[in-house]
Motif scaffolding. Structure first.
Motif, short mmCIF file in Angstrom:
data_model
loop_
_atom_site.label_atom_id
_atom_site.label_comp_id
_atom_site.label_asym_id
_atom_site.label_seq_id
_atom_site.Cartn_x
_atom_site.Cartn_y
_atom_site.Cartn_z
N VAL A 105 -62.88 19.41 -82.03
CA VAL A 105 -63.14 18.66 -80.58
C VAL A 105 -61.88 17.97 -79.41
O VAL A 105 -61.90 17.34 -78.28
CB VAL A 105 -63.68 17.08 -81.36
CG1 VAL A 105 -62.60 16.17 -82.16
CG2 VAL A 105 -64.37 16.16 -79.86
N GLN A 106 -60.47 18.17 -79.29
CA GLN A 106 -59.44 17.36 -79.37
C GLN A 106 -58.59 18.64 -78.47
O GLN A 106 -58.04 18.46 -77.55
CB GLN A 106 -58.07 16.69 -80.13
CG GLN A 106 -59.27 15.34 -81.00
CD GLN A 106 -58.22 14.87 -81.19
OE1 GLN A 106 -57.20 15.24 -82.18
NE2 GLN A 106 -58.24 14.19 -82.70
N THR B 272 -57.62 21.01 -75.47
CA THR B 272 -57.67 20.95 -74.25
C THR B 272 -57.32 22.11 -73.05
O THR B 272 -57.47 22.40 -72.56
CB THR B 272 -56.83 20.05 -73.68
OG1 THR B 272 -55.20 20.62 -73.73
CG2 THR B 272 -57.02 18.83 -74.66
N GLU C 187 -61.86 13.86 -75.49
CA GLU C 187 -62.55 14.70 -76.76
C GLU C 187 -63.41 15.53 -75.92
O GLU C 187 -63.79 14.74 -74.81
CB GLU C 187 -63.50 14.16 -77.70
CG GLU C 187 -62.63 13.59 -78.99
CD GLU C 187 -62.92 12.97 -80.04
OE1 GLU C 187 -64.28 13.07 -80.23
OE2 GLU C 187 -62.46 12.51 -81.31
N SER C 188 -64.42 17.06 -76.29
CA SER C 188 -64.72 17.01 -75.23
C SER C 188 -66.19 17.92 -76.16
O SER C 188 -65.33 18.43 -77.23
CB SER C 188 -64.95 18.13 -74.01
OG SER C 188 -64.34 19.43 -75.01
N GLU C 189 -67.39 17.81 -75.46
CA GLU C 189 -68.55 18.79 -76.45
C GLU C 189 -67.17 20.66 -76.73
O GLU C 189 -67.36 20.76 -77.48
CB GLU C 189 -69.97 18.66 -76.01
CG GLU C 189 -70.21 19.11 -76.97
CD GLU C 189 -72.16 19.10 -76.45
OE1 GLU C 189 -72.82 19.69 -76.63
OE2 GLU C 189 -72.26 17.84 -75.49
N THR D 97 -54.26 6.49 -79.49
CA THR D 97 -55.53 6.81 -79.55
C THR D 97 -56.14 6.18 -78.95
O THR D 97 -55.87 4.87 -78.60
CB THR D 97 -55.59 7.04 -80.62
OG1 THR D 97 -55.16 5.12 -81.43
CG2 THR D 97 -55.38 7.61 -82.19
N ARG E 260 -54.62 21.90 -78.61
CA ARG E 260 -54.17 20.82 -77.55
C ARG E 260 -53.03 20.31 -76.85
O ARG E 260 -52.39 20.65 -77.98
CB ARG E 260 -54.64 19.48 -78.70
CG ARG E 260 -54.20 18.24 -78.05
CD ARG E 260 -54.76 16.43 -78.88
NE ARG E 260 -54.15 15.30 -78.11
CZ ARG E 260 -53.78 14.62 -78.50
NH1 ARG E 260 -53.88 14.32 -80.22
NH2 ARG E 260 -53.58 13.02 -77.95
#
Length: 393
Positions: free
Chosen positions: A332-333, A335, A310-312, A306, A346
């Protein structure tokens, strides 16, 4: 403030501090160095042997341009590219650098990576065994790692810092049965297959990168997707154990004592800083991987897991695409943008050791309408980056 501007400001301030007696940090020595590590499953694999070399021989392959621009826009210091077909002469690695990374893409600054590492992988290498139980020997399902030709779905590490090639460790030949407590489905594989089957569906590499007076071990792999099998779950169990390999390796000591590399050297990582990178094909809570597969690394006490990148764009995609409603991992996590099922997951990770403090991180997934949002069409995966502080000594 950008990383470049921050570095310039620090460089201008440092001489002043050193000239003032008793100034804070005056005797602290050189500051830590901020490095960006990134992983990107770029889907640059091709269906035929030599096709990637052909496509990269000119600077106008649209997908390669997008991949290169993504790397240029994020500017990692060390980047792993998964699904990059391997060729013995290393032509594809050089061509991608010369025709794409070093060429400004739509006004982006060129990316200079004087160092790289690539090596053979298990995908497409014939085993001589009926690994898919089809009744015949031959074809992609009977190779050590699923593939139509040797090197398909390979990988390459590009670096702005020197790679200590003499200390690289590869684990392409490590046999699955030699992992204590492995999950190999012995009721599916014959005794002969069990005795020969390799653990890595592609490969596991320990690539030491020299950063000033310090070494960072870049640990890269691309475990098999935990699907495309039957009730025996041979790919799910292999995925679990491929992830476990790095868990044992970085734990060292007794946990990694069973490990041997392709040169016969035994044992796991003997201390030192590291970054585990790659498309692990495993979401902590969603998808088809065996529960707890990703957690093997995420919960390792030597791993800094941690903050999570993250991404919008991932949030927008999850909300606008049906089939993600029941997912438990935070959108948000995510990928990877997969079709349903399994939906967006993710799957890609950059996990530094506890000795490398995280400064910043993100998934390169711009939301629609944001700058460079069109670049995400290059692959169903997104580039993930993490900035860490690497001490000079």
């Amino acid at each position: 403030m950008s990383r470049t501007r921050t570095a310039l400001a620090a460089a201008c301030l440092l001489p002043t501090l050193l000239l003032v007696p008793g100034a804070p940090g005056a005797a602290a020595g050189p500051p830590d160095r901020e490095l960006r590590f990134a992983t990107y499953n770029a889907s640059l694999n091709r269906s035929g042997e030599g096709d990637l070399v052909r496509d990269l021989s000119t600077p106008d392959d649209a997908q390669a341009q997008q991949v290169a621009e993504t790397i240029q826009r994020t500017d990692p210091d060390v980047v792993l590219v998964n699904e990059f077909d391997f060729d013995e002469g290393g032509e594809a690695v050089d061509l991608f650098r010369e025709n794409y990374l070093e060429v400004p893409q739509r006004g982006a600054d060129p990316a200079d990576y004087p160092y790289d590492y690539s090596a053979p992988v298990n995908t497409g290498v014939p085993s001589g065994l009926d690994l898919d139980s089809s009744g015949t020997v031959g074809g992609p399902g009977d190779t050590w790692g699923f593939g139509s030709f040797p090197g398909q779905y390979g990988m390459v590490v590009y670096s702005k810092y020197p790679i200590d090639a003499d200390r690289v460790r590869t684990f392409q030949l490590f046999r699955w049965q030699d992992m204590p407590g492995n999950l190999m489905p012995t009721d599916y594989y014959s005794p002969e297959e069990q005795s020969q089957l390799r653990l890595s569906s592609k490969a596991h590499w320990d690539v030491p990168v020299r950063v000033g007076g310090r070494t960072v071990h870049v640990l890269v792999s691309h475990p098999t997707p935990p699907v495309f099998d039957g009730p025996e779950d041979r790919n799910g169990t292999r995925n679990f154990d491929e992830i476990r390999f790095w868990d044992d390796y970085v734990s060292g000591g007794r946990a990694g004592s069973y490990i041997y590399d392709d040169e016969g050297r035994r044992g796991g990582l003997r201390g030192g800083a590291f970054v585990v990178m790659g498309d692990q094909n495993s979401d902590p809570l969603d998808g088809d991987s065996i529960p707890g597969a990703a957690q093997q690394l995420l919960e390792n006490p030597r791993v800094r897991s941690t903050p999570v990148p993250e991404s919008e764009g991932a949030v927008v995609a999850s909300a606008s695409q049906p089939g993600n409603e029941a997912h438990r991992s935070p959108a948000v996590q995510d990928t990877a943008d997969f079709s349903e099922p399994p939906g967006n997951l993710r799957a890609d990770y950059v996990l530094p050791s506890r000795s490398l403090p995280i400064v910043d991180s993100a998934v390169f997934w711009p939301a629609p309408g944001q700058p460079y949002a069109d670049l995400v069409t290059a692959s169903d995966h997104r580039l993930v980056w993490v900035d860490v502080l690497v001490g000079r000594h």
